[in-house]
Design an enzyme around this catalytic site. Structure first.
Site, PDB file in Angstrom:
ATOM      1  N   ARG A  59      42.513  11.089  90.733  1.00 48.22           N
ATOM      2  CA  ARG A  59      42.800   9.662  90.819  1.00 48.22           C
ATOM      3  C   ARG A  59      43.071   9.236  92.245  1.00 48.22           C
ATOM      4  NH1 ARG A  59      46.779   8.297  86.835  1.00 48.22           N
ATOM      5  NH2 ARG A  59      44.828   8.254  85.705  1.00 48.22           N
ATOM      6  N   TYR A  60      43.866  10.024  92.948  1.00 49.98           N
ATOM      7  CA  TYR A  60      44.276   9.653  94.298  1.00 49.98           C
ATOM      8  C   TYR A  60      43.308  10.283  95.303  1.00 49.98           C
ATOM      9  CZ  TYR A  60      48.527   8.434  91.774  1.00 49.98           C
ATOM     10  OH  TYR A  60      49.409   7.886  90.897  1.00 49.98           O
ATOM     11  N   ARG A  77      44.401  14.325  96.394  1.00 47.08           N
ATOM     12  CA  ARG A  77      45.065  15.303  95.527  1.00 47.08           C
ATOM     13  C   ARG A  77      44.628  15.140  94.086  1.00 47.08           C
ATOM     14  NH1 ARG A  77      47.695  11.033  96.939  1.00 47.08           N
ATOM     15  NH2 ARG A  77      49.414  10.084  95.807  1.00 47.08           N
ATOM     16  N   CYS A 129      53.223  24.601  75.729  1.00 48.79           N
ATOM     17  CA  CYS A 129      54.543  24.467  76.351  1.00 48.79           C
ATOM     18  C   CYS A 129      55.513  25.302  75.539  1.00 48.79           C
ATOM     19  CB  CYS A 129      55.040  23.029  76.280  1.00 48.79           C
ATOM     20  SG  CYS A 129      54.832  22.088  77.779  1.00 48.79           S
ATOM     21  N   CYS A 189      58.818  18.432  74.354  1.00 48.44           N
ATOM     22  CA  CYS A 189      59.734  17.307  74.559  1.00 48.44           C
ATOM     23  C   CYS A 189      59.287  16.149  73.682  1.00 48.44           C
ATOM     24  CB  CYS A 189      59.711  16.846  76.006  1.00 48.44           C
ATOM     25  SG  CYS A 189      60.135  18.124  77.175  1.00 48.44           S
ATOM     26  N   CYS A 192      57.160  13.424  75.398  1.00 48.56           N
ATOM     27  CA  CYS A 192      56.068  13.922  76.246  1.00 48.56           C
ATOM     28  C   CYS A 192      55.052  12.822  76.541  1.00 48.56           C
ATOM     29  CB  CYS A 192      55.370  15.094  75.567  1.00 48.56           C
ATOM     30  SG  CYS A 192      54.004  15.773  76.533  1.00 48.56           S
ATOM     31  N   ARG A 203      52.168  13.375  77.793  1.00 44.89           N
ATOM     32  CA  ARG A 203      50.821  13.899  77.581  1.00 44.89           C
ATOM     33  C   ARG A 203      50.670  14.444  76.163  1.00 44.89           C
ATOM     34  NH1 ARG A 203      50.311  16.998  82.356  1.00 44.89           N
ATOM     35  NH2 ARG A 203      49.966  15.100  83.534  1.00 44.89           N
ATOM     36  N   ASP A 226      56.726   6.465  79.957  1.00 44.87           N
ATOM     37  CA  ASP A 226      55.363   5.955  79.757  1.00 44.87           C
ATOM     38  C   ASP A 226      55.176   5.350  78.360  1.00 44.87           C
ATOM     39  OD1 ASP A 226      54.414   6.586  82.310  1.00 44.87           O
ATOM     40  OD2 ASP A 226      54.028   8.666  81.732  1.00 44.87           O
ATOM     41  N   ASP A 283      54.644   4.614  86.396  1.00 46.97           N
ATOM     42  CA  ASP A 283      53.234   5.010  86.413  1.00 46.97           C
ATOM     43  C   ASP A 283      52.499   3.932  85.623  1.00 46.97           C
ATOM     44  OD1 ASP A 283      50.948   6.509  86.896  1.00 46.97           O
ATOM     45  OD2 ASP A 283      51.949   8.414  86.484  1.00 46.97           O
ATOM     46  N   LYS A 319      51.090   5.790  90.232  1.00 44.17           N
ATOM     47  CA  LYS A 319      52.536   5.734  90.444  1.00 44.17           C
ATOM     48  C   LYS A 319      52.902   4.609  91.407  1.00 44.17           C
ATOM     49  CE  LYS A 319      53.150  10.657  89.685  1.00 44.17           C
ATOM     50  NZ  LYS A 319      51.750  11.096  89.530  1.00 44.17           N
TER      51      LYS A 319
HETATM   52  C1  LIG Z   1      51.384  12.285  89.588  1.00 45.86           C
HETATM   53  C2  LIG Z   1      50.004  12.603  89.874  1.00 45.86           C
HETATM   54  C3  LIG Z   1      49.648  13.207  91.077  1.00 45.86           C
HETATM   55  C4  LIG Z   1      50.650  13.561  92.156  1.00 45.86           C
HETATM   56  O1  LIG Z   1      51.276  12.405  92.654  1.00 45.86           O
HETATM   57  P1  LIG Z   1      52.352  12.500  93.829  1.00 45.86           P
HETATM   58  O2  LIG Z   1      52.883  11.119  93.953  1.00 45.86           O
HETATM   59  O3  LIG Z   1      51.639  12.995  95.031  1.00 45.86           O
HETATM   60  O4  LIG Z   1      53.407  13.471  93.381  1.00 45.86           O
HETATM   61  C5  LIG Z   1      48.314  13.471  91.292  1.00 45.86           C
HETATM   62  N1  LIG Z   1      47.377  13.139  90.376  1.00 45.86           N
HETATM   63  C6  LIG Z   1      47.695  12.539  89.217  1.00 45.86           C
HETATM   64  C7  LIG Z   1      46.609  12.154  88.269  1.00 45.86           C
HETATM   65  C8  LIG Z   1      49.026  12.256  88.925  1.00 45.86           C
HETATM   66  O5  LIG Z   1      49.343  11.668  87.764  1.00 45.86           O
END
Ligand SMILES: *Cc1c(COP(=O)(O)O)cnc(C)c1O
Length: 444
Positions: free
Chosen positions: A123-124, A127, A136, A140, A143, A145, A304, A341, A348
């Site tokens: 997404r980002y 990363r 798990c 939880c 959860c 997910r 969420d 989120d 986020k």
């Molecule tokens: C939370 C998340 C991350 C990591 O986010 P940071 O703000 O860098 O901790 C990366 N990819 C996805 C899809 C996420 O939900």
């Protein structure tokens, strides 16, 4: 009884619980025994505490939506005399979970939509999230997910993850891989070693991080062998997940100390949960206990919109109230970011109280945590070289081009939504160029 900074918690020695009275210490401390003896049925639960009617119906009715499993260690933290025990609320299903709110979503964060390969969400810009198992130790009740976790896809294999690894080999912009699940530490040592080894073969991956609740729910999993595997793959970071000071037991403290001693920087991602930790004083206590254990609070998440968990949701205001009670009042190390989120894949978004009151050319007016107003005079010097005359901005291929940062970096002029009525009209009726005022170029 366990004392936790002025608070007393009722935690039983496991030998006091009939179900486990004959379990020898070495078995209790073996994570495989813990994983193999999770409480998964009403009969077993009844040997640990007397469930309320809401819990009893919850266990029966939730079975079809989301599995229930509590490792004996975590179950031993539940107060048998208090149905509102924060550990019990997180672990034992309640019938409220079977009510789906109109706001609920199957995949609220659109993780599947942003997925280029099984298990992978990109997404980002730099990363990715990689789900290496759906298993798990403890499911939880809140959860995020729950659509994915505990559906017996089984432990994934290196073979099943190969498309994700191949995607990452080509995606040279990715410098940070976040392993999650399920719980990525509730897998066999050899499998985890294999995943980390495979990722480390990809040269542009700078850091690997693990998101795991194991130090909280099955601290026995942090073994010397696991730690020696993790240590091989530095720089490796780990975010864990504690929601209440009661969870920071001597066992949990030992687990995080082993990780910290191995040079793994530790963070904590706490979820704000109604009835569990929606109290600024209690949250501050939790943050202090984390810092004492060398765990840096990283995020507090707004709950969420996953299905069946509306009863855990607080108003967003509660998160701001908590931050208002932390920032300035206590060590900066004990102040995490409060994150929403955004449903629908918005990602986020940090929220905080307003500290900027006003500004002019000459000064900025700020308020501090005590409510005092102060001014910061702006410097009487020319603006910085960034972005136009700055070597780093001009030459780094990974410099930000997205979003507001892209506008500030002169990489784009504006960000315009494409699905508005105005945009639709513009498409339909070619712009009229008869009136000079309207001939302003679209992009310049
Ligand atoms: C939370 C998340 C991350 C990591 O986010 P940071 O703000 O860098 O901790 C990366 N990819 C996805 C899809 C996420 O939900």
């Amino acid at each position: 009884m366990v004392m936790a900074g002025g608070y007393e918690y009722n935690i039983r020695d496991w030998r006091e619980v009939p179900l486990w009275k004959d379990v020898p210490e070495d078995r209790w401390n073996d994570w495989r025994w813990q994983a193999g003896h999770s409480i998964k049925s009403l009969e077993e639960l009844k040997q640990v505490l007397a469930p309320t009617e809401e819990e009893e119906r919850g266990v029966i009715d939730c079975a079809k939506y989301f599995k229930f499993a509590i490792p004996p260690y975590y179950a031993s933290l539940m107060d048998p005399n208090d149905p509102n025990c924060p550990v019990r609320l997180q672990a034992v299903p309640k019938v409220a979970e079977t009510y789906f709110s109109t706001a609920d979503m199957h995949d609220p964060l659109f993780e599947d939509v942003d997925s280029p390969a099984p298990g992978l969400t990109h997404r980002y810009p730099d990363r990715v999230l990689l789900l290496i198992t759906d298993y798990c130790g403890m499911y939880c009740r809140f959860c995020t997910r729950r659509r994915f976790t505990a559906h017996d896809h089984g432990i994934q294999s290196l073979k099943a993850l190969e498309p994700a690894f191949q995607y990452l080999e080509k995606a040279t912009e990715v410098r940070d891989v976040l392993l999650s699940g399920g719980d990525p530490l509730m897998v066999k040592d050899e499998y985890l070693d294999g995943v980390l080894k495979r990722l480390r073969e990809i040269p542009h991956i700078e850091i690997v991080r693990i998101g795991s609740k194991v130090p909280c729910t099955t601290p026995q999993r942090i073994t010397p062998n696991l730690v020696s595997i993790l240590k091989k793959y530095h720089p490796l970071w780990l975010n864990t997940h504690f929601n209440h000071p009661k969870e920071i037991t001597p066992e949990a403290s030992k687990a995080v100390a082993m990780l910290a001693d191995a040079g793994i920087p530790l963070g904590c991602q706490t979820v704000l949960l109604r009835g569990v930790n929606d109290c600024p004083t209690l949250m501050k206590r939790l943050m202090h206990k984390l810092v004492m254990n060398r765990v840096r609070p990283y995020y507090i998440y707004q709950c969420d919109l996953s299905e069946g968990i509306e009863h855990f949701r607080t108003r967003v205001a509660k998160g701001l109230e908590i931050v208002e009670h932390l920032r300035g009042h206590t060590s900066g190390y004990a102040v995490p970011l409060f994150i929403v989120d955004a449903p629908g894949g918005g990602g986020k978004i940090p929220l905080m109280p307003n500290y900027l009151v006003s500004m002019s050319d000459k000064k900025v007016v700020l308020r501090n945590y005590e409510g005092g107003l102060f001014s910061y005079p702006e410097p009487d010097v020319p603006p910085s070289a960034c972005p136009d005359k700055c070597v780093a901005c001009q030459t780094d291929a990974r410099a930000s081009v997205e979003g507001v940062a892209g506008i500030l970096a002169n990489k784009k002029q504006r960000i315009v939504p494409t699905d508005t009525l105005r945009e639709q009209r513009k498409k339909k009726h070619r712009p009229q160029v008869t009136i000079p005022l309207q001939v302003v170029p679209e992009d310049h």
